[in-house]
Enzyme design. Structure first.
Site, PDB file in Angstrom:
ATOM      1  N   LYS A 171     -33.469 -35.108 -41.782  1.00  0.00           N
ATOM      2  CA  LYS A 171     -32.725 -34.610 -40.625  1.00  0.00           C
ATOM      3  C   LYS A 171     -33.428 -33.382 -40.039  1.00  0.00           C
ATOM      4  CE  LYS A 171     -29.696 -31.653 -39.555  1.00  0.00           C
ATOM      5  NZ  LYS A 171     -30.043 -31.397 -38.145  1.00  0.00           N
ATOM      6  N   GLU A 246     -35.494 -22.531 -48.584  1.00  0.00           N
ATOM      7  CA  GLU A 246     -36.319 -21.483 -47.971  1.00  0.00           C
ATOM      8  C   GLU A 246     -35.478 -20.906 -46.855  1.00  0.00           C
ATOM      9  OE1 GLU A 246     -38.928 -20.186 -49.022  1.00  0.00           O
ATOM     10  OE2 GLU A 246     -39.632 -21.714 -50.425  1.00  0.00           O
ATOM     11  N   CYS A 280     -40.461 -17.320 -40.411  1.00  0.00           N
ATOM     12  CA  CYS A 280     -39.741 -16.690 -41.518  1.00  0.00           C
ATOM     13  C   CYS A 280     -40.633 -15.687 -42.233  1.00  0.00           C
ATOM     14  CB  CYS A 280     -39.144 -17.705 -42.470  1.00  0.00           C
ATOM     15  SG  CYS A 280     -40.135 -19.149 -42.700  1.00  0.00           S
ATOM     16  N   GLU A 379     -31.956 -10.235 -40.653  1.00  0.00           N
ATOM     17  CA  GLU A 379     -33.023 -10.983 -39.987  1.00  0.00           C
ATOM     18  C   GLU A 379     -32.667 -11.204 -38.525  1.00  0.00           C
ATOM     19  OE1 GLU A 379     -33.839 -15.170 -41.008  1.00  0.00           O
ATOM     20  OE2 GLU A 379     -35.921 -14.529 -41.235  1.00  0.00           O
TER      21      GLU A 379
HETATM   22  P1  ADP Z   1     -31.277 -21.931 -37.808  1.00  0.00           P
HETATM   23  O1  ADP Z   1     -30.566 -20.653 -37.547  1.00  0.00           O
HETATM   24  O2  ADP Z   1     -32.700 -21.805 -38.188  1.00  0.00           O
HETATM   25  O3  ADP Z   1     -30.999 -23.008 -36.819  1.00  0.00           O
HETATM   26  P2  ADP Z   1     -29.576 -23.416 -39.600  1.00  0.00           P
HETATM   27  O4  ADP Z   1     -29.371 -23.159 -41.052  1.00  0.00           O
HETATM   28  O5  ADP Z   1     -28.414 -23.388 -38.705  1.00  0.00           O
HETATM   29  O6  ADP Z   1     -30.675 -22.374 -39.188  1.00  0.00           O
HETATM   30  O7  ADP Z   1     -30.312 -24.795 -39.390  1.00  0.00           O
HETATM   31  C1  ADP Z   1     -31.311 -25.305 -40.255  1.00  0.00           C
HETATM   32  C2  ADP Z   1     -31.070 -26.785 -40.454  1.00  0.00           C
HETATM   33  O8  ADP Z   1     -29.842 -26.941 -41.179  1.00  0.00           O
HETATM   34  C3  ADP Z   1     -30.904 -27.570 -39.149  1.00  0.00           C
HETATM   35  O9  ADP Z   1     -31.504 -28.846 -39.292  1.00  0.00           O
HETATM   36  C4  ADP Z   1     -29.404 -27.678 -39.029  1.00  0.00           C
HETATM   37  O10 ADP Z   1     -28.997 -28.769 -38.239  1.00  0.00           O
HETATM   38  C5  ADP Z   1     -29.010 -27.856 -40.493  1.00  0.00           C
HETATM   39  N1  ADP Z   1     -27.603 -27.585 -40.777  1.00  0.00           N
HETATM   40  C6  ADP Z   1     -26.771 -26.734 -40.119  1.00  0.00           C
HETATM   41  N2  ADP Z   1     -25.522 -26.772 -40.655  1.00  0.00           N
HETATM   42  C7  ADP Z   1     -25.570 -27.652 -41.687  1.00  0.00           C
HETATM   43  C8  ADP Z   1     -24.611 -28.132 -42.641  1.00  0.00           C
HETATM   44  N3  ADP Z   1     -23.343 -27.722 -42.650  1.00  0.00           N
HETATM   45  N4  ADP Z   1     -25.033 -29.019 -43.543  1.00  0.00           N
HETATM   46  C9  ADP Z   1     -26.319 -29.430 -43.583  1.00  0.00           C
HETATM   47  N5  ADP Z   1     -27.240 -29.047 -42.714  1.00  0.00           N
HETATM   48  C10 ADP Z   1     -26.891 -28.171 -41.767  1.00  0.00           C
END
Ligand code: ADP
Length: 477
Positions: A171, A246, A280, A379
């Site tokens: 994903k 990470e 990062c 951050e």
């Molecule tokens: P960023 O601030 O870098 O977008 P996120 O942690 O929101 O960081 O996103 C990183 C990845 O995690 C993306 O692919 C996002 O769609 C996914 N993501 C966000 N929420 C969830 C969740 N509840 N479960 C699994 N994956 C998630």
């Protein structure tokens, strides 16, 4: 516009699409990408589960050939894919092409690793018994990636997962489906059996969450925010699955009195502002000893005046736009917070107008910051950095380590004594001497400590720790 679909069990599926928008020009639609549902994620997991027994026992030459073919196609298409990357994420074309080449190199590296799988034989403490130690694929690996490295991070997770015999549900981040779709398409055409690699583009809260909630996902590798990382951890412990995180960084870059000023400024400017500060491993804390402080600030300010912020695809651009509106708001909010906390905005921080509508922000440099301020502890993930003045090396090291994160760290010095001491004592997974905190090789371990990372290192041969499970077999002779 044709819809780029999800790949589930070897079939391209999905008609509910969203637009991928160029942050350098919000009128430019990069493409339409299907949005997967929670059911799609479940089907993808089921397909990966069904494909695992055969793929985990597939010949190493088959894995080698597919990974090698993928590397070759990525390299051959580096200009086109690099352009796609810059268009959807906003880093400059040179950086987009560079990242694409790195993705090709990663597939090339793991194509080689597939031919180097090995175990150990060890005599038992009991006579006439032999012991074999081997590594096997873990099972279905869930791969969840962020938007800031749209092709390199998917590559450094997918390549080892497939190399070591796992099947994958992947994903990508919602903002950058283009490069992910392209590498899945390449791998699919390179001959992966159906179900071995599944692509489910869509919302983290829906598709990602369905992956976290599935008992059939044996391992999850995640790069993203600290908040989501904690959810991945909690859900993974619930299911007794392996996980690797990470997350953020608040990386220090120390400049000592004896530093070569040109080297220090170049490394600091790169660390803090290149790729719009959206790495990062970027440095947002420039910790500078008092003997060089004023000269460093003056030289940094001059350096920043020469930096061109514009359309990522335009020749002459040094820094592209911020990735989207909400990230831009986060950056400008932190600039306000910094001012309110009493730091001095020595340069930049203004929104910029360019020919096309986009999320353009002038790099912002604070001085007179302390390490206790929120801008020094949280951050920001944008082109915003602060200079923290310290007395000497000992205070610099203490401030560098006074953070909840520990991904990368850097020092500019001509002293072997201080460089050696810093390498040994910096509480970070990666240490750079006279080099930017960001910019790492593809064949060596990547990862951090403290709040930045959890689990085994990524990349290089160290990746096998996460993507394999060890078996110890005893045989009576
Ligand atoms: P960023 O601030 O870098 O977008 P996120 O942690 O929101 O960081 O996103 C990183 C990845 O995690 C993306 O692919 C996002 O769609 C996914 N993501 C966000 N929420 C969830 C969740 N509840 N479960 C699994 N994956 C998630």
């Amino acid at each position: 516009m044709t819809i780029h679909q999800n790949l589930i069990a070897g079939e391209w599926v999905g008609s509910d699409a969203v637009k991928n928008i160029n942050p350098s020009n919000t009128n430019d639609v990069v493409g339409e990408y299907a949005r997967a549902s929670a059911d799609d994620a479940k089907n993808a997991i089921a397909a990966a589960k069904a494909a695992f027994p055969a793929w985990s026992r597939s010949g190493i030459l088959e894995r080698h050939a597919i990974l090698r073919k993928t590397a070759d196609e990525i390299m051959a298409r580096k200009d086109e894919l690099g352009r796609l990357l810059s268009r959807e994420e906003g880093k400059t074309l040179a950086e987009g092409i560079g990242e694409t080449v790195r993705a090709g190199q990663i597939f090339d590296f793991f194509a080689g690793e597939a031919l180097r799988l090995a175990g150990e034989t060890i005599p038992s403490v009991r006579p006439n018994i032999g012991i074999e130690i081997t590594r096997e694929g873990v099972g279905v690996v869930g791969i969840i990636t962020p938007w800031n490295f749209p092709i390199a991070i998917p590559a450094w997770k997918i390549a080892p997962a497939l190399c070591y015999g796992n099947t994958v549900v992947f994903k990508p981040a919602e903002l950058v489906p283009g490069c992910s779709w392209a590498i899945v398409d390449i791998l699919h055409r390179a001959g992966l059996p159906k179900g071995v690699l599944n692509l489910v583009m869509g919302k983290g809260s829906v598709v990602g969450q369905a992956m976290l909630d599935s008992p059939d996902v044996q391992a999850i590798t995640f790069t993203g925010s600290t908040g989501t990382g904690k959810r991945v951890a909690a859900a993974s412990i619930e299911h007794n699955r392996k996980f690797q995180l990470e997350m953020g960084g608040k990386n220090p870059f120390v400049v000592l009195d004896d530093a070569d000023l040109t080297v220090a400024v170049e490394a600091a400017a790169n660390s803090a502002f290149f790729s719009t500060g959206q790495r990062c491993t970027a440095s947002s804390r420039l910790i500078v000893t008092e003997g060089i402080h004023d000269r460093f600030v003056a030289a940094m300010t001059e350096r920043l005046k020469g930096i061109v912020v514009d359309d990522a695809l335009k020749a002459g651009t040094h820094i592209g736009p911020v990735v989207d509106e909400s990230q831009l708001k986060q950056d400008t909010d932190y600039i306000e917070i910094g001012k309110q906390e009493g730091a001095r905005l020595a340069f930049g921080g203004d929104l910029l107008k360019r020919d096309n509508p986009g999320f353009y922000l002038q790099p912002a440099l604070f001085t007179e910051a302390t390490n206790q301020m929120r801008i020094s502890r949280e951050e920001i993930f944008g082109p915003v950095a602060s200079v923290i003045r310290v007395k000497d090396y000992d205070e610099a090291l203490a401030v560098a380590n006074d953070t909840s994160f520990g991904l990368s760290s850097g020092i500019a010095t001509t002293s072997l004594k201080h460089a050696t001491h810093f390498k040994r004592n910096a509480e970070a997974g990666m240490v750079m001497v006279n080099l930017p905190t960001a910019g790492v090789d593809f064949h060596v371990p990547f990862g951090g400590r403290k709040g930045s990372s959890y689990g085994p290192r990524e990349q290089g041969k160290y990746a096998s720790e996460f993507y394999t499970t060890v078996k110890t077999a005893y045989t009576l002779a």
